[in-house]
Scaffold this motif. Structure first.
Motif, PDB file in Angstrom:
ATOM      1  N   UNK A 219      49.299  26.945   4.226  1.00  0.00           N
ATOM      2  CA  UNK A 219      50.340  27.419   5.390  1.00  0.00           C
ATOM      3  C   UNK A 219      49.926  28.935   5.720  1.00  0.00           C
ATOM      4  N   UNK A 220      49.898  28.845   7.189  1.00  0.00           N
ATOM      5  CA  UNK A 220      49.945  30.306   7.704  1.00  0.00           C
ATOM      6  C   UNK A 220      51.109  30.521   8.873  1.00  0.00           C
ATOM      7  N   UNK A 221      51.287  31.599   9.040  1.00  0.00           N
ATOM      8  CA  UNK A 221      52.596  31.768   9.874  1.00  0.00           C
ATOM      9  C   UNK A 221      52.945  30.867  11.145  1.00  0.00           C
ATOM     10  N   UNK A 222      51.913  30.329  11.703  1.00  0.00           N
ATOM     11  CA  UNK A 222      52.055  29.590  12.700  1.00  0.00           C
ATOM     12  C   UNK A 222      51.266  28.352  12.703  1.00  0.00           C
ATOM     13  N   UNK A 223      51.445  27.591  11.420  1.00  0.00           N
ATOM     14  CA  UNK A 223      50.700  26.397  11.356  1.00  0.00           C
ATOM     15  C   UNK A 223      50.089  26.150  10.012  1.00  0.00           C
ATOM     16  N   UNK A 224      48.900  25.577   9.781  1.00  0.00           N
ATOM     17  CA  UNK A 224      48.331  25.236   8.444  1.00  0.00           C
ATOM     18  C   UNK A 224      46.747  25.048   8.724  1.00  0.00           C
ATOM     19  N   UNK A 225      46.117  25.325   7.407  1.00  0.00           N
ATOM     20  CA  UNK A 225      44.695  25.682   7.346  1.00  0.00           C
ATOM     21  C   UNK A 225      44.074  24.509   6.293  1.00  0.00           C
ATOM     22  N   UNK A 226      42.974  23.901   6.779  1.00  0.00           N
ATOM     23  CA  UNK A 226      42.381  23.019   5.964  1.00  0.00           C
ATOM     24  C   UNK A 226      40.937  23.529   5.406  1.00  0.00           C
ATOM     25  N   UNK A 252      36.904  35.197  22.083  1.00  0.00           N
ATOM     26  CA  UNK A 252      36.102  33.942  22.044  1.00  0.00           C
ATOM     27  C   UNK A 252      37.063  33.147  21.010  1.00  0.00           C
ATOM     28  N   UNK A 253      36.800  31.900  20.845  1.00  0.00           N
ATOM     29  CA  UNK A 253      37.585  31.234  19.867  1.00  0.00           C
ATOM     30  C   UNK A 253      36.994  31.235  18.280  1.00  0.00           C
ATOM     31  N   UNK A 254      35.886  31.771  18.134  1.00  0.00           N
ATOM     32  CA  UNK A 254      35.533  32.089  16.824  1.00  0.00           C
ATOM     33  C   UNK A 254      36.144  33.212  16.262  1.00  0.00           C
ATOM     34  N   UNK A 255      36.495  34.315  17.049  1.00  0.00           N
ATOM     35  CA  UNK A 255      37.313  35.411  16.442  1.00  0.00           C
ATOM     36  C   UNK A 255      38.534  34.899  16.433  1.00  0.00           C
ATOM     37  N   UNK A 256      39.222  34.298  17.200  1.00  0.00           N
ATOM     38  CA  UNK A 256      40.676  33.868  17.043  1.00  0.00           C
ATOM     39  C   UNK A 256      40.821  32.974  15.630  1.00  0.00           C
ATOM     40  N   UNK A 257      39.897  32.208  15.451  1.00  0.00           N
ATOM     41  CA  UNK A 257      39.737  31.235  14.236  1.00  0.00           C
ATOM     42  C   UNK A 257      39.841  32.206  13.018  1.00  0.00           C
ATOM     43  N   UNK A 258      38.766  33.129  13.051  1.00  0.00           N
ATOM     44  CA  UNK A 258      38.739  33.923  11.929  1.00  0.00           C
ATOM     45  C   UNK A 258      39.787  34.943  11.532  1.00  0.00           C
ATOM     46  N   UNK A 265      45.645  35.494   2.506  1.00  0.00           N
ATOM     47  CA  UNK A 265      44.653  35.915   1.460  1.00  0.00           C
ATOM     48  C   UNK A 265      43.825  34.975   0.517  1.00  0.00           C
ATOM     49  N   UNK A 266      44.170  33.960   0.275  1.00  0.00           N
ATOM     50  CA  UNK A 266      43.257  33.140  -0.744  1.00  0.00           C
ATOM     51  C   UNK A 266      42.277  32.471   0.165  1.00  0.00           C
ATOM     52  N   UNK A 267      42.747  32.362   1.485  1.00  0.00           N
ATOM     53  CA  UNK A 267      41.543  31.601   2.373  1.00  0.00           C
ATOM     54  C   UNK A 267      40.627  32.847   2.747  1.00  0.00           C
ATOM     55  N   UNK A 268      41.015  33.917   2.947  1.00  0.00           N
ATOM     56  CA  UNK A 268      39.986  35.008   3.177  1.00  0.00           C
ATOM     57  C   UNK A 268      39.202  35.485   1.903  1.00  0.00           C
ATOM     58  N   UNK A 269      39.828  35.381   0.749  1.00  0.00           N
ATOM     59  CA  UNK A 269      38.747  35.436  -0.472  1.00  0.00           C
ATOM     60  C   UNK A 269      37.700  34.505  -0.521  1.00  0.00           C
ATOM     61  N   UNK A 270      38.205  33.143  -0.296  1.00  0.00           N
ATOM     62  CA  UNK A 270      37.287  31.990  -0.532  1.00  0.00           C
ATOM     63  C   UNK A 270      35.967  32.107   0.461  1.00  0.00           C
ATOM     64  N   UNK A 271      36.378  32.810   1.562  1.00  0.00           N
ATOM     65  CA  UNK A 271      35.412  32.892   2.659  1.00  0.00           C
ATOM     66  C   UNK A 271      34.968  34.265   2.894  1.00  0.00           C
ATOM     67  N   UNK A 272      35.079  35.110   1.746  1.00  0.00           N
ATOM     68  CA  UNK A 272      34.258  36.278   1.822  1.00  0.00           C
ATOM     69  C   UNK A 272      32.673  36.465   2.212  1.00  0.00           C
ATOM     70  N   UNK A 273      32.096  35.348   1.545  1.00  0.00           N
ATOM     71  CA  UNK A 273      30.775  35.215   1.654  1.00  0.00           C
ATOM     72  C   UNK A 273      30.275  33.935   2.550  1.00  0.00           C
ATOM     73  N   UNK A 274      31.232  33.670   3.585  1.00  0.00           N
ATOM     74  CA  UNK A 274      30.758  32.371   4.279  1.00  0.00           C
ATOM     75  C   UNK A 274      30.024  32.962   5.585  1.00  0.00           C
TER      76      UNK A 274
END
Length: 448
Positions: A219-226, A252-258, A265-274
């Protein structure tokens, strides 16, 4: 199949078939395969060419019996990542895994994550191998009733227009909702409005061991993430967002998504090298439904009838289950036309009942009470096992599961009452934050 005839109006070749299926995605290929196996002449028209990008990569365990009955299970297993369960954040850090093997009356202990470009192609080709006249790059433009019964379906492709006389039309056109739009029966689902941004990434950190193929939901503050692991080290990552938050998007959409992904925090950690390896896609008006499912000589299946937020990866399963059930209805209606209306009514009751089980959870998933219950699961009266069965897709024909899901609803009601003050505070905070970016700078809402 009869030889083509000439349509006197369009001068296009007109063919005859028993069933014309609009759309060559999972629902269309499923309906086509089962109808062809029952001996009917089936034509399936897909507007694009396979393979093509599509979202909805996570299957449910209850997909597997359908694929087995189609004769396509081994083909799908060869292109998929084994999925043993779904995981959700736990209170105090870490995550809870809802493993499918623990489902009440479990029928399958796993599912698959698939690239939809490969999955849809495999099912389309499988349908052709079962005798379906499967055609690509043919866009249906009209469906008109014929005085003698049936419909005239007109399409256009690279070689110009063509048409079919069909005794029955199955609309599996997905979110295009072809007949729903033409008949003006498509309606927004006002209880759950959202939009999504998503893409594919390489280098996303995966779970360890048997959990490596899990779908992860945050969950994020305004919805959810998969986060959905796919073959070859690719992961599908997306953020579903409420409309008020989407209006704050700039750049751009990419900036907003990222930026959205980094708020967890856990999503950011899992995507640190993505690194991104596909385009960023966006879709809006997420949830809708049609006020009718069927009429004389036609039926809607899958997303052409109803689209719910894919929070629990239900989309492909609902489409394929509905398509198999619709194929049985069409088969019976063609053999006994006098029973058509009753058969259609029974089909709608069946599909709506199962879909409503998913909707109930989806509408409440971001609430504090649901967050608490998923973060602190308890198997009182096998309620947790029933929730796992729901996540596996066993919501249509298992009374034991549905009875225990009613117990879960009671637990949810009690928890909600206890947490009501917190829920009110969170709602107010979310509305305030919807116009603030991550650096604290006020944003100007875009025009709707």
């Amino acid at each position: 199949m009869q030889s083509p005839a000439e349509d006197s109006t369009t001068h296009a070749p007109t063919r005859d078939c028993d069933v014309l299926v609009i759309g060559g995605g999972p629902a269309g290929s499923t309906a086509s395969t089962f109808l062809a196996r029952r001996g009917w002449r089936v034509a399936m028209l897909e507007k694009d060419a396979h393979p093509r990008f599509h979202i909805g990569e996570s299957l449910l365990p209850m997909n597997l019996p359908i694929l087995e009955r189609m004769g396509a299970l081994d083909k799908v297993a060869a292109i998929g990542v084994r999925k043993s369960g779904a995981d959700f954040p736990a209170d105090g850090g870490g995550y809870n895994v809802f493993r499918f093997e623990r489902a009440l009356d479990a029928r399958c202990d796993h599912a698959f994550q698939v690239r939809r470009s490969d999955f849809d192609r495999v099912l389309f080709e499988h349908a052709a191998g079962e005798g379906v006249d499967a055609r690509q790059q043919l866009r249906v433009v009209s469906v008109e009733p014929l005085a003698c019964g049936g419909s005239l379906v007109s399409a256009i492709g690279p070689d110009g227009p063509c048409s079919w006389r069909a005794r029955y039309v199955v609309d599996a056109s997905g979110r295009d909702a072809f007949l729903g739009g033409k008949r003006r029966i498509k309606r927004r689902n006002t209880r759950h409005q959202s939009a999504a941004l998503f893409s594919h990434f390489e280098g996303v950190e995966r779970r360890e061991g048997v959990d490596a193929g899990n779908v992860s939901i945050y969950r994020h503050a305004h919805g959810w993430i998969w986060m959905i692991p796919l073959p070859d080290g690719v992961t599908s990552v997306g953020a579903v967002c409420y409309p008020d938050y989407m209006k704050t998007r700039r750049g751009d959409s990419e900036g907003f998504l990222m930026r959205t992904l980094r708020t967890v925090p856990e999503v950011a950690q899992r995507m640190a090298a993505a690194t991104r390896c596909a385009d960023v896609h966006a879709t809006g008006n997420y949830a809708y439904e049609c006020t009718e499912m069927a009429g004389k000589g036609w039926v809607l299946v899958g997303d052409a009838y109803c689209f719910v937020d894919p929070m629990f990866s239900s989309g492909v399963f609902l489409g394929m289950h509905g398509a198999e059930q619709a194929a049985g209805m069409v088969d019976a209606a063609l053999r006994e036309p006098a029973r058509e209306a009753a058969l259609q009514q029974a089909l709608r009751r069946h599909i709506d009942a199962g879909t409503d089980e998913f909707k109930w959870f989806i509408y409440r998933f971001t609430s504090p009470a649901m967050r608490h219950l998923f973060a602190n699961p308890r198997n009182v009266l096998q309620v947790e096992d029933a929730v796992v069965a729901m996540l596996a897709g066993d919501v249509f024909d298992n009374p034991r599961v549905r009875r225990r899901l009613r117990v879960f609803r009671a637990l949810y009601a009690v928890t909600s009452l206890a947490m009501l003050p917190r829920a009110l505070r969170n709602g107010l905070r979310r509305r305030r934050q919807s116009r603030v970016d991550f650096s604290g700078e006020t944003l100007q809402a875009e025009e709707s």
